[in-house]
Design an enzyme around this catalytic site. Structure first.
Site, mmCIF file in Angstrom:
data_model
loop_
_atom_site.group_PDB
_atom_site.id
_atom_site.type_symbol
_atom_site.label_atom_id
_atom_site.label_comp_id
_atom_site.label_asym_id
_atom_site.label_seq_id
_atom_site.Cartn_x
_atom_site.Cartn_y
_atom_site.Cartn_z
ATOM 1 C CB CYS A 26 -39.620 36.953 4.724
ATOM 2 S SG CYS A 26 -39.971 36.392 4.626
ATOM 3 C CG ASN B 56 -44.617 28.579 0.325
ATOM 4 O OD1 ASN B 56 -44.170 27.897 -0.736
ATOM 5 N ND2 ASN B 56 -46.336 29.009 0.621
ATOM 6 C CD GLU C 77 -48.190 26.302 3.482
ATOM 7 O OE1 GLU C 77 -49.336 26.123 3.635
ATOM 8 O OE2 GLU C 77 -48.156 27.457 2.467
ATOM 9 C CG ASN C 78 -45.916 21.892 11.037
ATOM 10 O OD1 ASN C 78 -47.293 21.703 11.842
ATOM 11 N ND2 ASN C 78 -45.016 21.630 10.863
ATOM 12 C CB CYS D 297 -44.326 38.280 5.270
ATOM 13 S SG CYS D 297 -43.740 37.283 5.899
ATOM 14 C CB CYS E 262 -41.822 32.938 4.490
ATOM 15 S SG CYS E 262 -43.539 33.745 5.042
ATOM 16 C CE1 TYR F 79 -53.015 25.647 9.365
ATOM 17 C CE2 TYR F 79 -54.441 27.652 8.358
ATOM 18 C CZ TYR F 79 -54.795 26.244 8.978
ATOM 19 O OH TYR F 79 -55.391 26.022 8.093
ATOM 20 C CD GLU G 267 -39.837 35.553 0.482
ATOM 21 O OE1 GLU G 267 -40.616 34.119 1.578
ATOM 22 O OE2 GLU G 267 -40.529 36.184 0.472
HETATM 23 N N1 THU Z 1 -45.156 33.259 2.129
HETATM 24 C C1 THU Z 1 -44.062 33.133 1.683
HETATM 25 O O1 THU Z 1 -43.332 32.074 1.491
HETATM 26 N N2 THU Z 1 -43.365 33.959 0.717
HETATM 27 C C2 THU Z 1 -44.175 35.676 0.315
HETATM 28 O O2 THU Z 1 -44.013 36.313 0.325
HETATM 29 C C3 THU Z 1 -45.370 35.378 1.160
HETATM 30 C C4 THU Z 1 -45.730 34.249 2.113
HETATM 31 C C5 THU Z 1 -45.989 31.604 2.373
HETATM 32 C C6 THU Z 1 -45.923 31.537 3.809
HETATM 33 C C7 THU Z 1 -47.449 30.938 4.008
HETATM 34 O O3 THU Z 1 -46.592 29.430 3.487
HETATM 35 C C8 THU Z 1 -48.098 31.334 2.105
HETATM 36 O O4 THU Z 1 -47.092 31.942 1.530
HETATM 37 C C9 THU Z 1 -49.196 31.398 2.821
HETATM 38 O O5 THU Z 1 -49.386 32.668 3.316
#
Ligand code: THU
Length: 160
Positions: free
Chosen positions: A114, A61, A63-64, A111, A72, A67, A74
């Site tokens: 994804c 993942n 992030e930024n 999520c 993610c 947000y 996946e």
């Molecule tokens: N996240 C994922 O990369 N995959 C998931 O299946 C659930 C959530 C990430 C998104 C964000 O960077 C962090 O986990 C918290 O939600």
């Protein structure tokens, strides 16, 4: 009124019960968590895909500070796979998550966004993608993305 019961089939495995290929795929997903960029959530996710040609790719993942601009693990790995190998189907995907210094005990689940993206690749190549959700005590194995996304909207839904 009628009712429809929709069932999802989830295989529950110990890591040691999985075949070598799936163990390797999970190992890659676990390694990827250390490459995550997750300064805001502290929730580091690793994902890996197994291509039809046997190659394994990884992602994490990203992030930024704004947000919603992050992505993610996946989707990072799946978009990468499809961008680099537009003609090669994906056979399996694994995910693992690490927070507060350890891997999650319960299998991590993707999520909704994804799931939709994974479904697109599954239908694009008309090839089931086995989903491996890693937890330290158990690994969930699903036969395909549709098991994760019942009543889905897909390519064929556009035909009316
Ligand atoms: N996240 C994922 O990369 N995959 C998931 O299946 C659930 C959530 C990430 C998104 C964000 O960077 C962090 O986990 C918290 O939600």
């Amino acid at each position: 009124m009628q009712q429809k019961i929709i069932e999802t089939k989830v295989g529950v495995f110990n890591f040691d019960e999985l075949n070598f290929e799936y163990q390797q795929l999970i190992k890659t997903a676990k390694e990827q968590v250390y490459k995550a960029y997750a300064p805001y959530s502290g929730f580091q996710v690793g994902a890996s895909v197994l291509l039809e040609n046997g190659e394994i790719l990884g992602g994490s993942n990203q992030e930024n500070s704004a947000y919603p601009s992050g992505l993610c693990a996946e989707r990072v790995v799946m978009f990468y796979a499809n961008a680099q190998y537009p003609d090669i189907a994906v056979r399996a995907l694994a995910i693992a998550a690490f927070t507060h210094g350890k891997f999650l005990k319960d299998p991590v689940t993707p999520c909704g966004s994804c799931r939709q993206v994974l479904l697109e690749t599954e239908t694009r190549f008309e090839n089931n993608i086995t989903i491996l959700l890693y937890g330290t005590e158990q690994v969930y194995v699903l036969e395909n993305v549709k098991q994760l996304l019942p009543l889905c909207f897909e390519k064929s839904s556009l035909n009316g």
